[in-house]
Design a protein around this motif. Structure first.
Motif, short mmCIF file in Angstrom:
data_model
loop_
_atom_site.label_atom_id
_atom_site.label_comp_id
_atom_site.label_asym_id
_atom_site.label_seq_id
_atom_site.Cartn_x
_atom_site.Cartn_y
_atom_site.Cartn_z
N LEU A 1 22.31 -64.32 -17.26
CA LEU A 1 21.57 -63.07 -17.49
C LEU A 1 20.72 -62.70 -16.28
N ASN A 2 20.12 -63.70 -15.66
CA ASN A 2 19.28 -63.43 -14.49
C ASN A 2 20.09 -62.89 -13.32
N SER A 3 21.37 -63.30 -13.25
CA SER A 3 22.23 -62.83 -12.16
C SER A 3 22.89 -61.50 -12.49
N SER A 4 22.75 -61.04 -13.73
CA SER A 4 23.36 -59.77 -14.13
C SER A 4 22.45 -58.60 -13.73
N MET A 5 23.02 -57.41 -13.78
CA MET A 5 22.25 -56.21 -13.44
C MET A 5 21.27 -55.89 -14.56
N THR A 6 20.14 -55.35 -14.17
CA THR A 6 19.17 -54.89 -15.16
C THR A 6 19.63 -53.56 -15.75
N THR A 7 18.98 -53.14 -16.83
CA THR A 7 19.34 -51.86 -17.46
C THR A 7 19.14 -50.72 -16.47
N GLU A 8 18.04 -50.75 -15.72
CA GLU A 8 17.78 -49.69 -14.73
C GLU A 8 18.86 -49.66 -13.65
N GLU A 9 19.28 -50.85 -13.20
CA GLU A 9 20.33 -50.92 -12.16
C GLU A 9 21.65 -50.40 -12.69
N MET A 10 21.97 -50.73 -13.95
CA MET A 10 23.22 -50.24 -14.53
C MET A 10 23.20 -48.73 -14.70
N MET A 11 22.07 -48.19 -15.13
CA MET A 11 21.95 -46.74 -15.29
C MET A 11 22.13 -46.04 -13.95
N LYS A 12 21.55 -46.62 -12.90
CA LYS A 12 21.66 -46.04 -11.56
C LYS A 12 23.11 -46.07 -11.10
N GLU A 13 23.79 -47.19 -11.31
CA GLU A 13 25.19 -47.30 -10.87
C GLU A 13 26.08 -46.35 -11.66
N MET A 14 25.82 -46.23 -12.95
CA MET A 14 26.61 -45.30 -13.77
C MET A 14 26.44 -43.86 -13.25
N LYS A 15 25.22 -43.49 -12.89
CA LYS A 15 24.97 -42.15 -12.36
C LYS A 15 25.75 -41.93 -11.07
N GLU A 16 25.73 -42.94 -10.18
CA GLU A 16 26.44 -42.83 -8.91
C GLU A 16 27.95 -42.73 -9.13
N LEU A 17 28.47 -43.50 -10.09
CA LEU A 17 29.90 -43.46 -10.38
C LEU A 17 30.31 -42.11 -10.96
N LYS A 18 29.47 -41.55 -11.81
CA LYS A 18 29.76 -40.22 -12.38
C LYS A 18 29.78 -39.16 -11.29
N GLU A 19 28.83 -39.25 -10.36
CA GLU A 19 28.80 -38.30 -9.25
C GLU A 19 30.03 -38.44 -8.36
N GLU A 20 30.43 -39.67 -8.10
CA GLU A 20 31.63 -39.91 -7.29
C GLU A 20 32.88 -39.40 -8.01
N TYR A 21 32.94 -39.65 -9.31
CA TYR A 21 34.07 -39.16 -10.11
C TYR A 21 34.15 -37.63 -10.04
N SER A 22 32.98 -36.98 -10.15
CA SER A 22 32.95 -35.52 -10.09
C SER A 22 33.44 -35.01 -8.75
N ARG A 23 33.06 -35.69 -7.66
CA ARG A 23 33.53 -35.27 -6.33
C ARG A 23 35.03 -35.41 -6.20
N HIS A 24 35.58 -36.49 -6.71
CA HIS A 24 37.03 -36.69 -6.65
C HIS A 24 37.77 -35.67 -7.51
N GLN A 25 37.19 -35.33 -8.65
CA GLN A 25 37.80 -34.33 -9.51
C GLN A 25 37.85 -32.96 -8.81
N ASP A 26 36.76 -32.61 -8.14
CA ASP A 26 36.73 -31.34 -7.39
C ASP A 26 37.78 -31.34 -6.28
N LYS A 27 37.87 -32.48 -5.57
CA LYS A 27 38.85 -32.58 -4.49
C LYS A 27 40.27 -32.48 -5.03
N LEU A 28 40.51 -33.16 -6.15
CA LEU A 28 41.84 -33.12 -6.75
C LEU A 28 42.20 -31.71 -7.21
N GLN A 29 41.23 -31.01 -7.77
CA GLN A 29 41.47 -29.64 -8.24
C GLN A 29 41.81 -28.71 -7.07
N LYS A 30 41.12 -28.91 -5.94
CA LYS A 30 41.41 -28.09 -4.76
C LYS A 30 42.82 -28.36 -4.24
#
Length: 214
Positions: A114-143
């Motif tokens: 558990l100590n070596s796992s990500m905290t809730t705040e870290e997971m939320m931050k990574e999820m936000k970054e992944l969603k933003e990256e996914y959105s960028r790829h979706q825009d690129k794919l649409q173009k």
């Protein structure tokens, strides 16, 4: 040391030996009691020898070492059945201790994970970054999908076919030219380089190019 201090030291040591009810050397008793009671080594040795002389504790000599232990006569006798009962209790407690140790090791392993796992705040931050990256790829794919300048498979195949034919023709004509030059050079008095300069021939080698493999 005063008599009152001698008596206090003797009382402390006597109680300790009776409570522990196991053999000790004077060095053992000194090491075990010095921190809590501040007894000196000489005072401990003197007190234990005096207690043995008074018959309050027992003394055994093994070579140069003296061992002291509580007088067993002060303790009630224990029957065989009571000893067997105590053995059973020891076995039960030993098993409980082993189970507790196993549980502790398992909990320590889980805690480490558990100590070596990500905290809730870290997971939320990574999820936000992944969603933003996914959105960028979706825009690129649409173009890419909406682009009108795509090359069809048929057009791509035609271009590759033409390239292959041109390369084949290139090598063919180069062989023909080489054969002609070799035939001329058989009767030419000068070098091949001089011949090319006089005639004005430019070769692939002059431009560091070769027919590509197809």
């Amino acid at each position: 040391m005063s008599k009152s201090k001698d008596a206090a030291a003797g009382s402390i040591i006597l109680k300790y030996l009776n409570d522990q009810n196991r053999p000790y050397s004077s060095q053992d008793v000194f090491s075990n009691l010095q921190r809590d009671h501040g007894l000196g080594k000489t005072a401990v040795v003197k007190a234990m020898e005096l207690l043995a002389q008074q018959g309050k504790i027992k003394e055994k000599v093994y070579g140069k070492q003296k061992i002291y232990f509580a007088d067993q006569g002060q303790f009630p006798s224990v029957s065989d059945s009571e000893i067997k009962g105590l053995d059973v209790q020891i076995t039960e407690f030993t098993s409980k201790v082993q189970n507790a140790q196993q549980s502790c090791r398992q909990l320590e392993s889980e805690l480490k994970e558990l100590n070596s796992s990500m905290t809730t705040e870290e997971m939320m931050k990574e999820m936000k970054e992944l969603k933003e990256e996914y959105s960028r790829h979706q825009d690129k794919l649409q173009k890419i999908k909406s682009a009108t300048n795509h090359v069809t498979p048929e057009e791509k195949e035609k271009v590759y076919g033409e390239r292959k034919q041109f390369c084949k023709e290139w090598r063919k004509r180069k062989r023909m030219a080489t054969d002609i030059f070799d035939a001329v050079l058989e009767g030419y008095p000068k070098s091949k380089k001089q011949f090319f300069e006089e005639v004005g021939v430019e070769t692939d080698e002059d431009y560091n190019v070769t027919p590509p493999d197809v």
